[in-house]
Motif scaffolding. Sequence first.
Motif: not given
Length: 259
Positions: A210-225
């Motif tokens: 898990m990189t910071a970029g991957h974490l950013l993507f996963a966190a924003v998409m999860t919030f949107y979900i």
Amino acid sequence: MTITVDHRSSGTRWLAPGSFGRLLGIGYGVVVYAIFLATLLYAVGFVSGAVVPKNIDTGTVWPPSVALCIDLQLLGLFLAQHSGMARRGLKRVLTGHVPPLVERATYVLCASLVLILLFAAWQPLPASVWQAADPRAIAAIRSVSALGWLIVLGTFLTGHFKLLERKQKVLNFAGRVTSVVAFKTPGLYRFVRHPLYLGFILAFWATPSMTAGHLLFAAVMTFYICAGIWLEERDLLAFFGDRYRQYRARVAMFLPGLF
């Protein structure tokens, strides 16, 4: 629920049985959904870091502030398109001029194009958040990720659009009118209310590196979900009433027996 259709509308005339416009609309829909499927398959490699030429952790490494700004704009553009074009007001405007089939295909095309832009312009943030070292742990995590993507692909192919039939679902490939919208729970919908979103969450978060970029993507998409689930369930309750209320009381949101 009975749905009435104004056959005088330009969209209905344009898609009249046997018309060139109807054939053109069906061809347009087929091409768009082929683009969508290719985009979805690329997303598998983009998030998991496999096969595709550019993934979430590859590319020129910019200063973190620059990369973060670019990535947030790309995510914001996707969220704005995905939610904005789904609003009922815009749909009413579009379906006043084109058939629902074309309106839906255009939405899917725009979403695919925005995702393609996100894949191409995404800037890596390589700082490590976690890194699995044990080969057994890596294999287990990758198995969870693969399961997530299988759920996503399987749900799209077998039941997602059937469950979410709406008032605009009045046309099919045979040119018939659907007068009654049925509430259906095919496949995994019998066990969890949101298998598609569950699949995405598993796919986004299950990574051995898990990189910071991957974490950013996963966190924003999860919030949107999560926001999308709240809006979707509100609409389903309003549309299906007690049928969906009973289904929600009986079936877990994500994990059977837990939540």
